[in-house]
Scaffold this motif. Structure first.
Motif, PDB file in Angstrom:
ATOM      1  N   LEU A  96       8.447   8.745  -5.226  1.00 27.67           N
ATOM      2  CA  LEU A  96       7.261   9.851  -5.250  1.00 27.67           C
ATOM      3  C   LEU A  96       7.564  11.267  -5.201  1.00 27.67           C
ATOM      4  O   LEU A  96       7.240  12.051  -5.943  1.00 27.67           O
ATOM      5  CB  LEU A  96       6.082   9.488  -4.220  1.00 27.67           C
ATOM      6  CG  LEU A  96       5.423   8.037  -4.830  1.00 27.67           C
ATOM      7  CD1 LEU A  96       4.314   7.699  -3.426  1.00 27.67           C
ATOM      8  CD2 LEU A  96       4.733   8.117  -5.795  1.00 27.67           C
ATOM      9  N   PRO A 103       0.937   9.763  -3.168  1.00 22.21           N
ATOM     10  CA  PRO A 103       0.664   8.450  -2.999  1.00 22.21           C
ATOM     11  C   PRO A 103      -0.954   8.102  -3.579  1.00 22.21           C
ATOM     12  O   PRO A 103      -1.334   7.154  -4.096  1.00 22.21           O
ATOM     13  CB  PRO A 103       0.767   7.821  -1.539  1.00 22.21           C
ATOM     14  CG  PRO A 103       0.716   9.188  -0.800  1.00 22.21           C
ATOM     15  CD  PRO A 103       1.074  10.215  -1.850  1.00 22.21           C
ATOM     16  N   ASP A 105      -2.253   9.392  -6.187  1.00 20.99           N
ATOM     17  CA  ASP A 105      -2.513   9.421  -7.547  1.00 20.99           C
ATOM     18  C   ASP A 105      -2.008   8.089  -8.056  1.00 20.99           C
ATOM     19  O   ASP A 105      -1.805   8.130  -9.409  1.00 20.99           O
ATOM     20  CB  ASP A 105      -1.639  10.609  -7.986  1.00 20.99           C
ATOM     21  CG  ASP A 105      -2.262  12.086  -7.579  1.00 20.99           C
ATOM     22  OD1 ASP A 105      -3.733  12.045  -7.330  1.00 20.99           O
ATOM     23  OD2 ASP A 105      -1.543  12.820  -7.153  1.00 20.99           O
ATOM     24  N   VAL A 106      -1.413   7.136  -7.134  1.00 20.51           N
ATOM     25  CA  VAL A 106      -0.802   5.987  -7.767  1.00 20.51           C
ATOM     26  C   VAL A 106      -1.906   4.884  -7.761  1.00 20.51           C
ATOM     27  O   VAL A 106      -2.700   4.803  -7.043  1.00 20.51           O
ATOM     28  CB  VAL A 106       0.248   5.439  -6.771  1.00 20.51           C
ATOM     29  CG1 VAL A 106       0.707   3.980  -7.170  1.00 20.51           C
ATOM     30  CG2 VAL A 106       1.347   6.561  -6.752  1.00 20.51           C
ATOM     31  N   ASP A 107      -2.032   4.535  -9.112  1.00 19.37           N
ATOM     32  CA  ASP A 107      -3.097   3.388  -9.275  1.00 19.37           C
ATOM     33  C   ASP A 107      -2.797   1.896  -8.836  1.00 19.37           C
ATOM     34  O   ASP A 107      -3.798   1.094  -8.679  1.00 19.37           O
ATOM     35  CB  ASP A 107      -3.271   3.348 -10.913  1.00 19.37           C
ATOM     36  CG  ASP A 107      -3.760   4.579 -11.543  1.00 19.37           C
ATOM     37  OD1 ASP A 107      -4.790   5.207 -10.744  1.00 19.37           O
ATOM     38  OD2 ASP A 107      -3.187   5.026 -12.218  1.00 19.37           O
ATOM     39  N   VAL A 109       0.713  -0.928  -6.989  1.00 18.64           N
ATOM     40  CA  VAL A 109       2.021  -1.164  -6.497  1.00 18.64           C
ATOM     41  C   VAL A 109       2.284  -2.531  -6.751  1.00 18.64           C
ATOM     42  O   VAL A 109       1.539  -3.395  -6.405  1.00 18.64           O
ATOM     43  CB  VAL A 109       1.944  -0.931  -4.812  1.00 18.64           C
ATOM     44  CG1 VAL A 109       3.354  -1.273  -4.390  1.00 18.64           C
ATOM     45  CG2 VAL A 109       1.685   0.530  -4.477  1.00 18.64           C
ATOM     46  N   GLN A 128       1.150   0.000   0.546  1.00 22.28           N
ATOM     47  CA  GLN A 128      -0.030   0.825   0.171  1.00 22.28           C
ATOM     48  C   GLN A 128      -0.603   1.242   1.507  1.00 22.28           C
ATOM     49  O   GLN A 128      -0.778   2.316   1.878  1.00 22.28           O
ATOM     50  CB  GLN A 128      -1.055  -0.157  -0.145  1.00 22.28           C
ATOM     51  CG  GLN A 128      -1.293  -0.188  -1.691  1.00 22.28           C
ATOM     52  CD  GLN A 128      -2.505  -1.014  -2.311  1.00 22.28           C
ATOM     53  OE1 GLN A 128      -2.774  -2.057  -1.682  1.00 22.28           O
ATOM     54  NE2 GLN A 128      -3.534  -0.342  -2.953  1.00 22.28           N
ATOM     55  N   ARG A 166      -0.602   5.206 -13.371  1.00 15.32           N
ATOM     56  CA  ARG A 166       0.906   5.175 -12.640  1.00 15.32           C
ATOM     57  C   ARG A 166       0.785   3.941 -11.664  1.00 15.32           C
ATOM     58  O   ARG A 166       0.331   3.674 -10.901  1.00 15.32           O
ATOM     59  CB  ARG A 166       0.605   6.671 -11.631  1.00 15.32           C
ATOM     60  CG  ARG A 166       0.872   8.122 -12.293  1.00 15.32           C
ATOM     61  CD  ARG A 166       1.194   9.083 -11.258  1.00 15.32           C
ATOM     62  NE  ARG A 166       0.869  10.645 -11.709  1.00 15.32           N
ATOM     63  CZ  ARG A 166      -0.153  10.990 -12.002  1.00 15.32           C
ATOM     64  NH1 ARG A 166      -1.203  10.736 -11.520  1.00 15.32           N
ATOM     65  NH2 ARG A 166       0.193  12.328 -12.725  1.00 15.32           N
ATOM     66  N   LEU A 168       3.755   2.234  -8.995  1.00 16.11           N
ATOM     67  CA  LEU A 168       4.990   1.980  -8.295  1.00 16.11           C
ATOM     68  C   LEU A 168       5.627   0.620  -8.456  1.00 16.11           C
ATOM     69  O   LEU A 168       4.787  -0.313  -8.352  1.00 16.11           O
ATOM     70  CB  LEU A 168       4.890   2.225  -6.910  1.00 16.11           C
ATOM     71  CG  LEU A 168       4.899   3.681  -6.173  1.00 16.11           C
ATOM     72  CD1 LEU A 168       4.404   3.687  -4.841  1.00 16.11           C
ATOM     73  CD2 LEU A 168       6.409   4.138  -6.354  1.00 16.11           C
ATOM     74  N   LEU A 198       8.709   5.150 -10.206  1.00 15.65           N
ATOM     75  CA  LEU A 198       7.391   5.294 -10.556  1.00 15.65           C
ATOM     76  C   LEU A 198       7.360   5.246 -11.960  1.00 15.65           C
ATOM     77  O   LEU A 198       7.890   6.110 -12.573  1.00 15.65           O
ATOM     78  CB  LEU A 198       7.050   6.749  -9.854  1.00 15.65           C
ATOM     79  CG  LEU A 198       5.620   7.175 -10.285  1.00 15.65           C
ATOM     80  CD1 LEU A 198       4.458   6.068  -9.450  1.00 15.65           C
ATOM     81  CD2 LEU A 198       5.245   8.240  -9.874  1.00 15.65           C
ATOM     82  N   GLU A 200       4.881   5.998 -15.181  1.00 15.62           N
ATOM     83  CA  GLU A 200       3.755   6.734 -15.597  1.00 15.62           C
ATOM     84  C   GLU A 200       3.428   6.635 -17.070  1.00 15.62           C
ATOM     85  O   GLU A 200       4.272   6.606 -17.751  1.00 15.62           O
ATOM     86  CB  GLU A 200       4.006   8.248 -15.231  1.00 15.62           C
ATOM     87  CG  GLU A 200       3.941   8.537 -13.846  1.00 15.62           C
ATOM     88  CD  GLU A 200       3.842   9.975 -13.678  1.00 15.62           C
ATOM     89  OE1 GLU A 200       2.869  10.771 -14.101  1.00 15.62           O
ATOM     90  OE2 GLU A 200       4.672  10.475 -13.003  1.00 15.62           O
TER      91      GLU A 200
END
Length: 350
Positions: A96, A103, A105-107, A109, A128, A166, A168, A198, A200
């Motif tokens: 990241l 974090p 902005d991450v949808d 994992v 998370q 996005r 991870l 990551l 995207e």
């Protein structure tokens, strides 16, 4: 995997650069789905290093015996305060940070692992929490050493359908907790660690993840397996028929590599980097020879990391990106085989 001498060899693949090939001039149907790209990479290795000499002090083995058969000279092993979640979370933070993304902005994992700290919750949701994410979703993927390819393919599908922007993708293993440390045929092969990328949306046509290819054959499951489940008892020990696993790896990885190249109208000469699963140096060298790739175009970490299973490809990718070998626009081929048996490949333009 043990490097026993086998009659099977990886056959050479004809190499004709893409620029020398003739392709149809008709225009294909335009693909308007979101395309995924890697915007950040990260890794984390345990503090403790165990060398071959260290193992030779308590096993009937030697540095020469291990190196000759596998190419391994050391591995990282977790110590107090380190586990799958801590390694995965730090690898994710590093990815990241490189991407310049928070974090929040991450949808999603997705964690590939065969060695979770608990049966549940999943490592992904623990990560998370460690990252401070209060939205999105997370889950684990279990495909042994092929796990990262499986997780990458799953994340790519989420982005392609618009379900996430996005994701991870993390490979993490603490294989030291599944090893019989009296069995020199298996305990010398594995190490612990975590690698992350990551993924995207926003890749241009011809960039990012070009294709992924997944396979499994459950009839071969008894060649490489673990009795029980991690964290549920004392009988959770890795068992492997090394010669047979090696034999299948030679064949299946060659098929997976051909599948990726053929699906994209490419040949070995078009590949800038091979980032393979790090199980055995002989298999890695054989695949490089088949693709006609010089040694300097193959990312090798097995000598220092040993086999970190689902973590091996992202750890190798992280190292090669951060030391400047892999640069934007490079064409990268990944491949792996693991227990299940599972195997697969991925082709991407970084």
């Amino acid at each position: 995997m043990r490097g026993d001498t086998l009659s099977e060899t990886i056959p050479d693949r004809p190499s004709t650069p893409l620029s020398d090939q003739n392709f149809p001039t008709s225009s294909p149907v335009q693909d308007i789905r979101p395309r995924a790209r890697i915007s950040g990479v990260g890794g984390c290795l345990p503090r403790q290093i165990v060398t071959n000499e260290d193992l030779a002090q308590r096993l009937e083995t030697s540095d020469d015996w291990i190196r000759t058969r596998t190419g391994i000279r050391q591995r990282h092993i977790v110590s107090e305060g380190e586990n799958a979640v801590s390694l995965a979370a730090q690898a994710a933070r590093n990815a990241l940070e490189q991407a310049g993304v928070g974090p929040q902005d991450v949808d999603a994992v997705i964690v590939a692992t065969s060695t979770p700290d608990q049966v549940f919750p999943a490592v992904a949701v623990r990560v998370q929490a460690a990252l401070g994410m209060r939205a999105g979703f997370g889950f684990d993927v279990s495909a042994a050493c092929s796990g990262f390819i499986y997780a990458l393919s799953t994340a790519n599908a989420f982005i392609g359908t618009g379900m996430a922007k996005r994701v991870l993708v993390i490979g993490v293993e603490v294989f030291s907790r599944l090893l019989d440390w009296e069995d020199r045929a298996t305990c010398v092969l594995f190490g612990d660690g975590a690698g992350a990328v990551l993924l995207e949306a926003g890749a241009a046509p011809g960039e990012g993840i070009l294709s992924t290819h997944l396979h499994s054959d459950g009839t071969l499951g008894d060649l490489l397996y673990v009795d029980g489940a991690a964290g549920t008892g004392t009988n959770s020990v890795l068992k492997m028929q090394g010669r047979e696993v090696f034999r299948h790896a030679v064949v299946r990885l060659a098929e997976a590599v051909d599948e990726a190249l053929d699906a994209n109208g490419l040949c070995g000469a078009d590949i800038q980097w091979l980032v393979p699963h790090q199980a055995n140096l002989r298999i890695i060298d054989g695949m490089a020879k088949r693709l006609a790739l010089p040694a300097e175009r193959v990312v090798v970490t097995v000598d220092r990391h040993a086999n970190t299973s689902a973590a091996s490809i992202p750890l190798a990718l992280n190292e090669a990106v951060r030391d400047g070998r892999i640069r934007k626009g490079d064409l990268i081929l990944m491949e792996a085989l693991g227990g299940g048996l599972t195997w697969g490949s991925a082709l991407l333009r970084y």
